[in-house]
Design a protein around this motif. Structure first.
Motif, PDB file in Angstrom:
ATOM      1  N   LEU A 144      14.459  57.714  54.794  1.00 32.24           N
ATOM      2  CA  LEU A 144      15.706  57.035  55.151  1.00 32.24           C
ATOM      3  C   LEU A 144      16.936  57.876  54.839  1.00 32.24           C
ATOM      4  CD1 LEU A 144      17.265  54.489  56.069  1.00 32.24           C
ATOM      5  CD2 LEU A 144      17.052  53.644  53.712  1.00 32.24           C
ATOM      6  N   SER A 145      16.879  58.662  53.770  1.00 27.54           N
ATOM      7  CA  SER A 145      18.072  59.367  53.302  1.00 27.54           C
ATOM      8  C   SER A 145      18.542  60.443  54.279  1.00 27.54           C
ATOM      9  CB  SER A 145      17.799  59.998  51.933  1.00 27.54           C
ATOM     10  OG  SER A 145      16.677  60.870  51.995  1.00 27.54           O
ATOM     11  N   VAL A 146      17.616  61.211  54.839  1.00 30.93           N
ATOM     12  CA  VAL A 146      18.014  62.322  55.709  1.00 30.93           C
ATOM     13  C   VAL A 146      18.713  61.844  56.980  1.00 30.93           C
ATOM     14  CG1 VAL A 146      17.170  64.294  57.032  1.00 30.93           C
ATOM     15  CG2 VAL A 146      16.244  63.834  54.762  1.00 30.93           C
ATOM     16  N   PRO A 147      18.176  60.861  57.726  1.00 30.73           N
ATOM     17  CA  PRO A 147      18.918  60.387  58.909  1.00 30.73           C
ATOM     18  C   PRO A 147      20.279  59.785  58.565  1.00 30.73           C
ATOM     19  CG  PRO A 147      16.636  59.672  59.006  1.00 30.73           C
ATOM     20  CD  PRO A 147      16.841  60.231  57.643  1.00 30.73           C
ATOM     21  N   LEU A 148      20.376  59.071  57.455  1.00 33.65           N
ATOM     22  CA  LEU A 148      21.666  58.488  57.075  1.00 33.65           C
ATOM     23  C   LEU A 148      22.688  59.560  56.738  1.00 33.65           C
ATOM     24  CD1 LEU A 148      20.632  55.421  54.871  1.00 33.65           C
ATOM     25  CD2 LEU A 148      21.456  55.416  57.223  1.00 33.65           C
ATOM     26  N   MET A 149      22.257  60.670  56.162  1.00 40.03           N
ATOM     27  CA  MET A 149      23.176  61.733  55.772  1.00 40.03           C
ATOM     28  C   MET A 149      23.599  62.611  56.944  1.00 40.03           C
ATOM     29  SD  MET A 149      21.687  63.070  52.132  1.00 40.03           S
ATOM     30  CE  MET A 149      21.806  62.083  50.650  1.00 40.03           C
ATOM     31  N   LEU A 150      22.701  62.806  57.911  1.00 40.40           N
ATOM     32  CA  LEU A 150      22.969  63.781  58.964  1.00 40.40           C
ATOM     33  C   LEU A 150      23.505  63.173  60.252  1.00 40.40           C
ATOM     34  CD1 LEU A 150      19.930  66.236  58.640  1.00 40.40           C
ATOM     35  CD2 LEU A 150      22.152  66.293  57.504  1.00 40.40           C
ATOM     36  N   ILE A 151      23.209  61.906  60.528  1.00 39.17           N
ATOM     37  CA  ILE A 151      23.609  61.294  61.790  1.00 39.17           C
ATOM     38  C   ILE A 151      24.417  60.035  61.491  1.00 39.17           C
ATOM     39  CG2 ILE A 151      22.794  60.197  63.902  1.00 39.17           C
ATOM     40  CD1 ILE A 151      20.480  62.030  63.956  1.00 39.17           C
ATOM     41  N   ALA A 152      25.614  59.989  62.049  1.00 39.01           N
ATOM     42  CA  ALA A 152      26.478  58.837  61.812  1.00 39.01           C
ATOM     43  C   ALA A 152      26.435  57.825  62.944  1.00 39.01           C
ATOM     44  CB  ALA A 152      27.931  59.308  61.604  1.00 39.01           C
ATOM     45  N   GLY A 153      26.108  58.257  64.168  1.00 37.39           N
ATOM     46  CA  GLY A 153      26.133  57.359  65.318  1.00 37.39           C
ATOM     47  C   GLY A 153      24.748  57.053  65.823  1.00 37.39           C
ATOM     48  N   ASN A 154      24.685  56.688  67.083  1.00 38.58           N
ATOM     49  CA  ASN A 154      23.426  56.360  67.751  1.00 38.58           C
ATOM     50  C   ASN A 154      23.182  57.359  68.882  1.00 38.58           C
ATOM     51  OD1 ASN A 154      22.763  54.053  66.213  1.00 38.58           O
ATOM     52  ND2 ASN A 154      24.228  52.841  67.393  1.00 38.58           N
ATOM     53  N   PRO A 155      21.914  57.602  69.241  1.00 36.44           N
ATOM     54  CA  PRO A 155      20.695  57.083  68.622  1.00 36.44           C
ATOM     55  C   PRO A 155      20.377  57.778  67.311  1.00 36.44           C
ATOM     56  CG  PRO A 155      20.122  58.594  70.367  1.00 36.44           C
ATOM     57  CD  PRO A 155      21.615  58.474  70.392  1.00 36.44           C
ATOM     58  N   THR A 156      19.522  57.152  66.514  1.00 39.33           N
ATOM     59  CA  THR A 156      19.115  57.718  65.238  1.00 39.33           C
ATOM     60  C   THR A 156      17.666  57.335  64.983  1.00 39.33           C
ATOM     61  OG1 THR A 156      19.666  57.866  62.892  1.00 39.33           O
ATOM     62  CG2 THR A 156      19.923  55.713  63.951  1.00 39.33           C
ATOM     63  N   MET A 157      17.169  57.646  63.806  1.00 43.73           N
ATOM     64  CA  MET A 157      15.778  57.369  63.491  1.00 43.73           C
ATOM     65  C   MET A 157      15.547  55.878  63.289  1.00 43.73           C
ATOM     66  SD  MET A 157      14.246  60.351  63.495  1.00 43.73           S
ATOM     67  CE  MET A 157      12.739  60.124  62.564  1.00 43.73           C
ATOM     68  N   MET A 158      14.301  55.445  63.502  1.00 45.73           N
ATOM     69  CA  MET A 158      13.973  54.032  63.376  1.00 45.73           C
ATOM     70  C   MET A 158      14.189  53.514  61.964  1.00 45.73           C
ATOM     71  SD  MET A 158      10.532  53.509  65.697  1.00 45.73           S
ATOM     72  CE  MET A 158       9.704  54.987  65.111  1.00 45.73           C
ATOM     73  N   THR A 159      13.988  54.362  60.969  1.00 42.46           N
ATOM     74  CA  THR A 159      14.180  53.915  59.589  1.00 42.46           C
ATOM     75  C   THR A 159      15.619  53.490  59.339  1.00 42.46           C
ATOM     76  OG1 THR A 159      14.435  56.252  59.004  1.00 42.46           O
ATOM     77  CG2 THR A 159      12.295  55.238  58.605  1.00 42.46           C
ATOM     78  N   SER A 160      16.581  54.203  59.921  1.00 45.53           N
ATOM     79  CA  SER A 160      17.986  53.828  59.753  1.00 45.53           C
ATOM     80  C   SER A 160      18.277  52.483  60.406  1.00 45.53           C
ATOM     81  CB  SER A 160      18.889  54.909  60.360  1.00 45.53           C
ATOM     82  OG  SER A 160      18.697  56.144  59.705  1.00 45.53           O
ATOM     83  N   MET A 161      17.711  52.257  61.581  1.00 47.71           N
ATOM     84  CA  MET A 161      17.933  50.984  62.249  1.00 47.71           C
ATOM     85  C   MET A 161      17.242  49.834  61.526  1.00 47.71           C
ATOM     86  SD  MET A 161      19.964  51.382  64.845  1.00 47.71           S
ATOM     87  CE  MET A 161      20.881  52.327  63.618  1.00 47.71           C
ATOM     88  N   MET A 162      16.101  50.088  60.932  1.00 46.24           N
ATOM     89  CA  MET A 162      15.445  49.062  60.138  1.00 46.24           C
ATOM     90  C   MET A 162      16.285  48.683  58.931  1.00 46.24           C
ATOM     91  SD  MET A 162      11.585  50.657  60.343  1.00 46.24           S
ATOM     92  CE  MET A 162      10.906  49.562  59.102  1.00 46.24           C
ATOM     93  N   ALA A 163      16.805  49.688  58.232  1.00 47.04           N
ATOM     94  CA  ALA A 163      17.666  49.401  57.083  1.00 47.04           C
ATOM     95  C   ALA A 163      18.940  48.692  57.510  1.00 47.04           C
ATOM     96  CB  ALA A 163      18.001  50.706  56.355  1.00 47.04           C
ATOM     97  N   HIS A 164      19.512  49.108  58.642  1.00 46.04           N
ATOM     98  CA  HIS A 164      20.730  48.460  59.149  1.00 46.04           C
ATOM     99  C   HIS A 164      20.460  47.001  59.495  1.00 46.04           C
ATOM    100  CE1 HIS A 164      24.503  48.041  61.387  1.00 46.04           C
ATOM    101  NE2 HIS A 164      23.795  47.465  62.342  1.00 46.04           N
ATOM    102  N   ARG A 165      19.316  46.735  60.104  1.00 44.32           N
ATOM    103  CA  ARG A 165      19.006  45.364  60.509  1.00 44.32           C
ATOM    104  C   ARG A 165      18.819  44.450  59.299  1.00 44.32           C
ATOM    105  NH1 ARG A 165      20.145  43.545  65.586  1.00 44.32           N
ATOM    106  NH2 ARG A 165      19.439  41.374  65.605  1.00 44.32           N
ATOM    107  N   ILE A 166      18.227  44.970  58.245  1.00 42.75           N
ATOM    108  CA  ILE A 166      17.999  44.166  57.051  1.00 42.75           C
ATOM    109  C   ILE A 166      19.278  44.023  56.232  1.00 42.75           C
ATOM    110  CG2 ILE A 166      16.766  44.094  54.852  1.00 42.75           C
ATOM    111  CD1 ILE A 166      14.411  45.424  56.257  1.00 42.75           C
ATOM    112  N   THR A 167      20.031  45.107  56.088  1.00 47.31           N
ATOM    113  CA  THR A 167      21.212  45.080  55.224  1.00 47.31           C
ATOM    114  C   THR A 167      22.316  44.211  55.786  1.00 47.31           C
ATOM    115  OG1 THR A 167      20.690  47.326  54.463  1.00 47.31           O
ATOM    116  CG2 THR A 167      22.936  46.522  54.082  1.00 47.31           C
ATOM    117  N   TYR A 168      22.576  44.314  57.084  1.00 47.98           N
ATOM    118  CA  TYR A 168      23.729  43.625  57.674  1.00 47.98           C
ATOM    119  C   TYR A 168      23.374  42.300  58.338  1.00 47.98           C
ATOM    120  CZ  TYR A 168      26.226  47.981  56.882  1.00 47.98           C
ATOM    121  OH  TYR A 168      26.808  49.077  56.302  1.00 47.98           O
TER     122      TYR A 168
END
Length: 293
Positions: A233-257
């Motif tokens: 999760l850490s690498v996609p969050l650090m390197l990519i700010a927009g979309n598209p991105t890795m599925m792990t980032s979207m999973m964390a976004h869906r749960i967090t927000y």
């Protein structure tokens, strides 16, 4: 006296295997408990949640919504992982082949000492290093500008899919190389010496002798790297700010927000499917190899 002793021994003997099996069960029980609580139970819950609605009814709506909302992210993840695995395989084969077939002792020693460094660096540190190295004003562009190889106004950021591929490859190449080099070193040297006596070069020895015999180990390393990249999760969050991105980032976004575990677990199903498909290909190749052996 002898008869009574033999009867006593025969009465005691059957209890021995039972005690040994009970002892073995007790020894593996902590590991089995950890696997069940930390892996099997969360996996079962995620699979159930992906197909159950908030009122408890079974549905496939989560799968459909996950693909409609994050289909680009799924395809992006597959593309990044495929490119990373290709780069990992190529570089790992090259390094492992030189470690086994190299004829320059100091170069082999230096390469063996250098390539393992990223193995001990966590993914979160790798992401931070890549962020400071691949940004527009990062170290890579700074070195190119200062050396005159690139104009200052031509500097661009690699904090996109290219940065992900390079970071994943840099982190996982030592792991795969370590496995592959060990498998190649275990191959009988007489095969290599016979090929060299017949005029085969190092490249032919690598691709015709070493690599076919070490291919199962390479597949294992690539599958484990695939699992690692899909779970980071850490690498996609650090390197990519927009979309598209890795599925792990979207999973964390869906749960967090949104607190939406249904769609998040549905996205996880795509990761499971990709990993399972790769493992299935590996098993098919292994069984075919054993059948023809």
């Amino acid at each position: 006296m002898t008869t009574s002793s033999s009867i006593a021994v025969s009465a005691i003997a059957p209890r021995k295997p039972f005690s040994q099996s009970a002892l073995g069960t007790l020894l593996v029980l902590p590991a089995l408990t950890a696997i069940a609580l930390l892996y099997a139970l969360p996996l079962a819950r995620s699979l159930i949640t992906a197909f159950r609605d908030s009122d408890g009814t079974w549905t496939s709506e989560h799968i459909a919504r996950a693909f409609s909302l994050y289909g680009r992210d799924v395809l992006f993840s597959i593309g990044v992982v495929s490119a990373s695995l290709t780069l990992i395989a190529l570089v790992s084969i090259a390094i492992a082949g030189y470690l086994v077939l190299g004829t320059t002792p100091w170069a082999v020693r230096m390469l063996r000492w250098l390539y393992r460094w990223p193995l001990f660096i966590p993914f979160v540190v790798s992401g931070q290093l890549a962020r400071s190295f691949l940004s527009t004003n990062g170290m890579m562009n700074g070195v190119l500008v200062e050396s005159g190889l690139m104009a200052a106004d031509s500097a661009q950021s690699f904090l996109d899919w290219r940065g992900l591929v390079l970071t994943f490859a840099w982190k996982q190449i030592p792991f795969v190389t370590l496995l592959l080099a060990g498998a190649m070193a275990a191959i009988d040297r007489s095969h290599i010496e016979a090929a060299r006596n017949l005029g085969a070069g190092r490249l032919r020895c690598l691709f015709n002798i070493l690599l076919p015999q070490a291919a199962p180990t390479l597949w294992v390393g690539l599958i484990l790297s695939l699992v690692a990249m899909l779970s980071v999760l850490s690498v996609p969050l650090m390197l990519i700010a927009g979309n598209p991105t890795m599925m792990t980032s979207m999973m964390a976004h869906r749960i967090t927000y949104y607190g939406d575990y249904g769609i998040a677990n549905a996205l996880g199903l795509f990761s499971y499917a990709l990993t399972a498909m790769t493992a299935w290909v590996y098993l098919r190749l292994t069984l075919r190899r054993e059948a023809t052996a």
